[in-house]
Design an enzyme around this catalytic site. Structure first.
Site, PDB file in Angstrom:
ATOM      1  N   HIS A 120      37.799  43.042  44.178  1.00 43.97           N
ATOM      2  CA  HIS A 120      38.566  43.816  43.204  1.00 43.97           C
ATOM      3  C   HIS A 120      39.858  44.271  43.881  1.00 43.97           C
ATOM      4  O   HIS A 120      39.906  44.440  45.092  1.00 43.97           O
ATOM      5  CB  HIS A 120      37.714  45.027  42.790  1.00 43.97           C
ATOM      6  CG  HIS A 120      38.258  45.839  41.668  1.00 43.97           C
ATOM      7  ND1 HIS A 120      39.293  46.741  41.834  1.00 43.97           N
ATOM      8  CD2 HIS A 120      37.888  45.930  40.359  1.00 43.97           C
ATOM      9  CE1 HIS A 120      39.534  47.345  40.686  1.00 43.97           C
ATOM     10  NE2 HIS A 120      38.704  46.874  39.772  1.00 43.97           N
ATOM     11  N   LYS A 223      30.953  54.923  36.723  1.00 43.99           N
ATOM     12  CA  LYS A 223      30.135  53.727  36.490  1.00 43.99           C
ATOM     13  C   LYS A 223      28.644  54.050  36.603  1.00 43.99           C
ATOM     14  O   LYS A 223      27.805  53.259  36.153  1.00 43.99           O
ATOM     15  CB  LYS A 223      30.515  52.627  37.479  1.00 43.99           C
ATOM     16  CG  LYS A 223      31.947  52.113  37.339  1.00 43.99           C
ATOM     17  CD  LYS A 223      32.204  50.972  38.294  1.00 43.99           C
ATOM     18  CE  LYS A 223      33.686  50.633  38.388  1.00 43.99           C
ATOM     19  NZ  LYS A 223      34.226  50.089  37.135  1.00 43.99           N
ATOM     20  N   CYS A 359      41.078  43.024  37.256  1.00 42.82           N
ATOM     21  CA  CYS A 359      41.546  43.580  38.534  1.00 42.82           C
ATOM     22  C   CYS A 359      41.101  42.707  39.706  1.00 42.82           C
ATOM     23  O   CYS A 359      40.770  43.211  40.781  1.00 42.82           O
ATOM     24  CB  CYS A 359      41.056  45.014  38.726  1.00 42.82           C
ATOM     25  SG  CYS A 359      41.727  46.163  37.515  1.00 42.82           S
TER      26      CYS A 359
END
Length: 401
Positions: A120, A223, A359
């Site tokens: 990422h 998350k 991303c």
């Protein structure tokens, strides 16, 4: 037998989306929050908000106890050796930037930082910029066709000039869990520090820092069913002590003067300014919530849903999965169909999925695609969500083809 989530009713935001006709399949970006997390946020603000660590009055002491209780909970959740191995930040991205600045003094020109091709941006750009500032070499570990880090090539690419290895535990694009023990051991045998981006993996099973053996581990509350704006940095005690302070201000000061100051050790020395007090306290509530559930039942439920998702996707002609996903998500493209157009038609039908480069632009470029659709699952999803997704996908592809 229909696969139903027994935890769905715990998430009022998800139920509100249900009433609006929305099917939420974007939990890899951010998860919905259980009622207990919302209750913790309200209790902090409605019960008398106060700053932490600085006040002797009752509201301040109460906030500090609740804030520091989350540090204890996070240490237990990660099986850290000590509660002071836990540093609160404002997200996994801030944790990684903290490391890139805090470790900068350890590098000399020509040293190497090793990352993987699956990273990422949050676990690529801070190291890329550090390499540029210090004239370092950034080494990228290639992937197998399945999406795993190529361990054979890693044995030659992790070498005597490697000073740091930074890899993700679970790719947010490929859905592959990496063989971290092998990589970490190889890097540590050569004297390199190791950083694990656990932002995706932390949601799908408990992690054991002492068994994993990394020097640093980062993740985000949002998350893990907690609030936005809260991150966690785990650091092995000896590794944390090597970090330079990177932000300066209140709370992290030990002794301040006009011309010079001294600073606290971690964790408070790395938590400058007013932290996200309510968010950290509510993150503790998220950990309490998860700790009250049957982890094996959650794992079985998510695995069954993932198998159902992959089976359905494999039935579409011209649909290409990126890698061979094994955990909780799948990214795909469809021959002759622009992913943005497909996502738009899914959105019009109330299907919330992610589209774009996720991303991870360099990874998608290596895979030869400009963008992809990502479907990601959480414990509150069930078979009805996938049924609605596939019905919408059928209609969208019929229109686009």
């Amino acid at each position: 037998m229909t696969l139903i989530s027994p935890w769905r009713a715990d998430f009022p935001g998800l139920l509100a989306l249900d009433r609006e006709g929305q099917t939420y399949l974007d939990s890899a970006a951010t998860a919905q929050k259980p009622q207990t997390v919302l209750d913790a946020l309200l209790a902090y603000y409605a019960g008398g908000a106060a700053n932490v660590h600085r006040a002797q009055h009752l509201p301040g002491e109460r906030a500090t106890r609740a804030f520091e209780a989350t540090r204890d909970k996070a240490a237990r959740w990660l099986n850290a050796a000590d509660r002071e191995d836990i540093v609160f930040t404002r997200g996994a991205t801030e944790s990684l930037n903290l490391l890139a600045y805090g470790l900068e003094h350890l590098f000399a020109a020509g040293d190497e930082i090793v990352v993987s091709a699956a990273e990422h941006h949050a676990n690529l750009l801070p190291w890329q910029q550090l390499a540029a500032r210090r004239s370092l070499k950034l080494v990228v570990l290639p992937l197998t066709p399945q999406g795993d880090i190529d361990l054979q090539q890693a044995t030659t690419l992790i070498g005597p000039r490697t000073r740091l290895l930074a890899v993700s535990q679970l790719s947010n694009v490929l859905g592959r869990r990496q063989a971290l023990h092998t990589l970490i051991q190889q890097a540590r045998d050569g004297g390199a520090l190791t950083v694990v981006d656990g932002a995706q993996a932390i949601v799908h099973g408990r992690q054991d820092m002492q068994a994993l053996g990394c020097d640093f581990y980062v993740c985000s509350s949002h998350k893990l069913y907690g609030p936005d704006g809260v991150g966690l940095l785990y650091g092995r005690r000896g590794a944390l002590q090597r970090l330079q302070h990177w932000q300066f201000g209140g709370e992290m000061v030990q002794q301040a003067g006009y011309l010079a100051s001294t600073f606290r050790d971690a964790p408070l020395g790395l938590e400058a300014g007013t932290p996200p007090v309510a968010g950290v306290i509510a993150f503790g509530a998220a950990l309490d919530y998860l700790g009250s559930l049957d982890a094996q039942a959650i794992g079985n439920h998510e695995a069954a849903l993932h198998r159902m998702l992959l089976a359905g996707l494999h039935g579409y002609a011209g649909l290409r999965l990126l890698g061979e996903p094994e955990t909780a998500l799948a990214c795909f493209t469809v021959d002759g169909v622009h992913s943005g157009d497909l996502a738009h038609l899914l959105t019009e039908q109330g299907i919330a999925v992610r589209v774009g480069h996720h991303c991870a632009m360099p990874l998608l470029q290596r895979l030869g695609v400009n963008g992809a659709i990502r479907v990601s699952l959480a414990l509150y999803n069930d078979e009805s969500d996938l049924q609605r997704f596939f019905a919408a996908l059928d209609k969208a592809l019929e229109l686009l083809r």
